[in-house]
Design an enzyme around this catalytic site. Structure first.
Site, PDB file in Angstrom:
ATOM      1  CG  LEU A 468      64.896   4.481 -67.441  1.00 49.50           C
ATOM      2  CD1 LEU A 468      64.888   4.680 -68.945  1.00 49.50           C
ATOM      3  CD2 LEU A 468      65.316   3.068 -67.101  1.00 49.50           C
ATOM      4  N   GLY A 471      68.637  14.183 -64.478  1.00 44.98           N
ATOM      5  CA  GLY A 471      69.721  15.021 -64.961  1.00 44.98           C
ATOM      6  C   GLY A 471      69.429  16.480 -64.727  1.00 44.98           C
ATOM      7  N   GLY A 472      70.278  17.345 -65.301  1.00 40.38           N
ATOM      8  CA  GLY A 472      70.107  18.769 -65.104  1.00 40.38           C
ATOM      9  C   GLY A 472      68.886  19.333 -65.810  1.00 40.38           C
ATOM     10  N   GLY A 474      65.869  17.358 -66.475  1.00 33.28           N
ATOM     11  CA  GLY A 474      64.622  16.679 -66.211  1.00 33.28           C
ATOM     12  C   GLY A 474      64.833  15.255 -65.732  1.00 33.28           C
ATOM     13  CG  ASP A 589      75.875  18.510 -70.935  1.00 32.65           C
ATOM     14  OD1 ASP A 589      77.009  18.657 -70.431  1.00 32.65           O
ATOM     15  OD2 ASP A 589      74.890  18.133 -70.286  1.00 32.65           O
TER      16      ASP A 589
END
Length: 801
Positions: A468, A471-472, A474, A589
């Site tokens: 899908l 990201g930072g 995983g 975040d």
């Protein structure tokens, strides 16, 4: 030689004579292959251990350029689709033209101002640039040089920086940020920090952040720029390290020599001479193989096939079929290999007949067999029966041995896998998790512990088509549980063993978070090398995708009222995490890419990979600075003190995105507009707010509504955290503004009161369609860093100093 016939049965549905595949399979079992005596390699295809097609380089001595075109510049062979000479017509188009500079001895090839070291069928290696910054013993700058390069015309360039490169920083008081552009993901940044206290700390051959730092670069960069920053201007390390360096280059091409590198006056030249940058290339003007084959300018010629580029840049390359060699981009460039021509490499024992792309071996009259030298060969008929008996006996015995060994191996492998999963379960805190679940007496019934086998089955063994987004922290996969429930499974990159207890505690707390606007954590799996988290599946992508859909145009449903609703829902969820959860949670975040939308376009806060739990008796925690550039709280960046007001600042940037439709950080904008938070505050101060708002909002919202919303953003973006509102106050103010908006439109529809518009009501509304079905985090430039002197780059003009 025989291996390519087996490859021909597997690659691209190429039909080779069935006998050839059987022969090649037998030869592979015994590990027997012939080698060709022809020099060089062939543009063909091979199959590596993973089954992927691996193109080969161009074979020397064959036709590699267009007729009448030069093939060499100095020591470099230049194959078509590249070509020597500007406007010579020797390249496939002007972007592949190479200039041969004869002022050097030997001459050197250049593409623009980039020196080319090597060209293969998938990559080129070009010269690198070195950023250097030197200081005096008093800390004054004596030399300052950055590095920048662009791979041709950025928008249509067929070249991208390969993942085979590493970004390197050398020095004992230095840091650097490399900024570039990704084909599909917007801006991208990698940070590298190199520090050391004493000269004896610097170890030769290690780039672990002490004297030398190395980090990977994002996939698909078309240009990059970087410069150096120092924390104390080398004042404490000047005696053994007066200068800092930063450069991009092929992994393992540079070997750190410790302190001798700091004292070497030829270091920069050594890097320039020995460290190339690997660049991926493709043809087709961003077309895939399927699209290209329908076009008149399809480049793959006779006896060749097409390979889609996997470099992050759309395009394709060509390769000769197995059994052929040459240049697949040239007419008649792929020539049949005559396996029978060379007696030393002739695969046949008696008679060899060459065929296009293959060969046939036959036995003369009175002999039987397959005719292959390393197969069954040719045997006289009078020795048939003894040979058959011996062969059958050996064959059955060998088969029985193989079956027995395979059975023992499978049992051993299964037991080893069970022990390995038990080891990972204990390493990742499985026993602590069970203890926590038992001690909480029903407080965590929803915390399910999945087995590794369950999640492998749910994701089809983590297939690429189930991804899908990345990201930072995983990769997220789409999974289908046995009860047909669709979930999102997050596979982390790494896990610090010292943080297992904190990780388990956070999982327990997050499973108790029950809010309609927070993505629900269903459970986890601790049997893998790194823990896996299982979340509810949210189907309609991210708020970031909807704001910037279709080259910056907004979705037709993203009206002023819906923006207020989404902002209010997200603010309410953050307020819940800050004050209503069993233990306060700081997200750390907050950004539009971490606000997901379900099928009803309801906002849900996601991605707690950077979140921190706050003890009930504390209001702040000290952490390593972590977050996303453009959203990061300046106060947190400079003090490392994380509070709930850090989330308020990040949420203020999200509200500014909703009002302006502009990205929080964009290196392609002017210096004044590069940082959205700073640009928004300056516009408010200079009374230019309505010049930067999205045009649609000027038609749908009144002056008073937009002014109130902008003032709320301004308060959230205050540099002093104590002057910012709480998330609860933000949520209440957005909800009040939303109710006011509903009443405002109700009056308009009933005719009781006419709203005051900001533009002509006769102008048509901007309606844009949208298709968002992915979690792809297009603005993800998250990272971990702790810099004291990089604030001028990250917060230009919005610094608390």
């Amino acid at each position: 030689m025989y291996q390519k016939y087996l490859e021909g049965c597997l690659i691209h549905s190429v039909i080779i004579h069935p006998k050839m595949c059987v022969r090649a399979a037998w030869l592979c079992l015994f590990g027997i292959f012939l080698t060709s005596t022809t020099s060089g390699q062939n543009i063909g295809a091979a199959v590596n251990t993973t089954g992927a097609v691996v193109p080969r380089t161009i074979m020397k001595g064959l036709k590699i350029t267009k007729p009448g075109c030069l093939s060499k510049c100095g020591n470099l062979t230049v194959p078509y689709p590249f070509g020597l000479g500007k406007g010579s017509g020797c390249a496939i188009d002007h972007r592949f033209e190479i200039n041969c500079n004869t002022s050097f001895n030997p001459p050197r090839p250049f593409m623009g101002n980039l020196h080319i070291f090597d060209i293969s069928d998938a990559q080129i290696r070009i010269g690198t640039y070195v950023a250097k910054k030197c200081y005096s013993s008093l800390g004054n700058i004596t030399y300052d040089g950055g590095a920048w390069t662009s791979l041709g015309e950025t928008g249509s360039s067929p070249f991208t920086i390969s993942e085979l490169n590493k970004f390197t920083v050398l020095g004992c008081d230095d840091s650097s940020v490399i900024i570039g552009s990704e084909q599909f993901r917007g801006n991208a940044t990698s940070v590298c920090v190199s520090l050391c206290q004493r000269p004896e700390d610097v170890l030769q051959g290690y780039c672990s952040g002490i004297g030398c730092c190395q980090t990977s670069v994002p996939k698909g960069l078309k240009y990059y720029l970087f410069s150096l920053y120092s924390f104390r201007n080398h004042s404490r390390v000047w005696s053994y390290n007066p200068c800092g360096y930063a450069f991009l280059g092929e992994e393992d091409s540079f070997t750190f020599r410790g302190l001798s590198d700091f004292r070497d006056p030829t270091l920069v030249q050594r890097i320039l001479d020995t460290v190339p940058v690997v660049v991926d290339w493709a043809i087709g003007n961003l077309s895939s193989c399927i699209d290209a084959q329908r076009r008149d300018d399809y480049a793959c010629q006779e006896n060749s096939f097409c390979i889609d580029s996997d470099t992050g840049l759309r395009g394709y390359r060509c390769s000769c079929y197995p059994g052929f060699e040459g240049n697949p981009y040239l007419a008649t460039g792929c020539q049949d290999i005559d396996e029978c021509a060379d007696p030393n490499s002739n695969p046949c024992e008696k008679r060899c007949i060459n065929t296009p792309g293959s060969f046939n071996c036959t036995c003369p009259h009175g002999y039987y067999g397959d005719g292959l030298k390393y197969g069954r060969g040719c045997t006289a008929e009078n020795s048939q029966f003894p040979v058959i008996k011996v062969s059958l006996g050996l064959g059955f015995g060998f088969l029985s041995l193989i079956i027995g060994l395979s059975w023992v191996f499978l049992i051993f492998k299964k037991r080893k896998l069970v022990k390995l999963r038990e080891k990972f379960f204990q390493k990742n805190g499985g026993l602590l998790m069970k203890q926590q679940i038992t001690s909480n007496e029903g407080g965590v019934e929803s915390a399910k512990i999945f087995t590794a086998q369950e999640l492998e089955k749910a994701t089809n063994k983590y297939a690429d088509d189930r991804i899908l987004g990345r990201g930072g922290y995983g990769t997220v996969y789409r999974g289908i549980l046995p009860n047909k429930r669709i979930v999102a499974i997050k596979k982390s990159r790494m896990m610090d063993g010292s943080q297992i207890e904190q990780f388990i505690n956070e999982v327990i707390i997050l499973t108790q978070v029950n809010h309609r606007n927070v993505v629900k954590l269903i459970g986890c799996c601790l049997e893998a090398e790194v823990p896996l988290l299982v979340y509810e599946y949210v189907s309609h992508g991210t708020l970031f995708q909807h704001i910037y859909n279709n080259a910056g145009q907004t979705s037709d449903w993203l009206s002023w009222e819906n923006r207020l609703r989404i902002g209010g829902e997200a603010a309410g969820a953050l307020a819940y995490l800050h004050s209503a959860a069993s233990k306060p949670i700081i997200h750390r975040d907050v950004k539009s890419a971490n606000i997901l939308l379900d099928e009803n376009y309801t906002a849900k806060i996601s991605d707690f990979g950077a979140s921190r739990l706050v003890p009930l008796d504390q209001t702040q925690v000290t952490t390593l600075v972590q977050g996303t550039l453009g959203y990061l709280d300046p106060e947190y960046f400079h003090t490392s003190q994380l509070t709930e007001k850090s989330d308020v600042y990040s949420f203020g940037v999200v509200l500014a995105e909703l009002l302006t439709g502009k990205k929080p950080l964009c290196m392609e904008r002017t210096q004044e507009e590069r940082n959205l938070a700073n640009f928004f505050l300056v516009a408010m101060k200079e009374n230019r707010l309505f010049k930067i708002l999205e045009p649609r909002l000027l038609r749908e919202g009144s002056l008073e509504q937009l002014q109130v919303a902008a003032e709320l953003v301004k308060r959230c973006l205050q540099l002093n955290g104590e002057e910012r509102p709480t998330m609860k106050e933000v949520a209440m103010e957005l909800e009040g503004l939303r109710k006011f908006t509903k009443n405002h439109w109700t009056y308009d529809q009933q005719g009781h009161e006419e709203s005051v518009g900001l533009v002509n009501e006769n102008e048509p509304l901007d309606l844009y369609s949208i298709q968002a079905d992915s979690y792809t985090n297009a603005s993800d430039i998250s990272g971990q860093f702790n810099l004291d002197s990089a604030n001028q780059m990250i917060f230009p003009g919005n610094s608390p100093r």
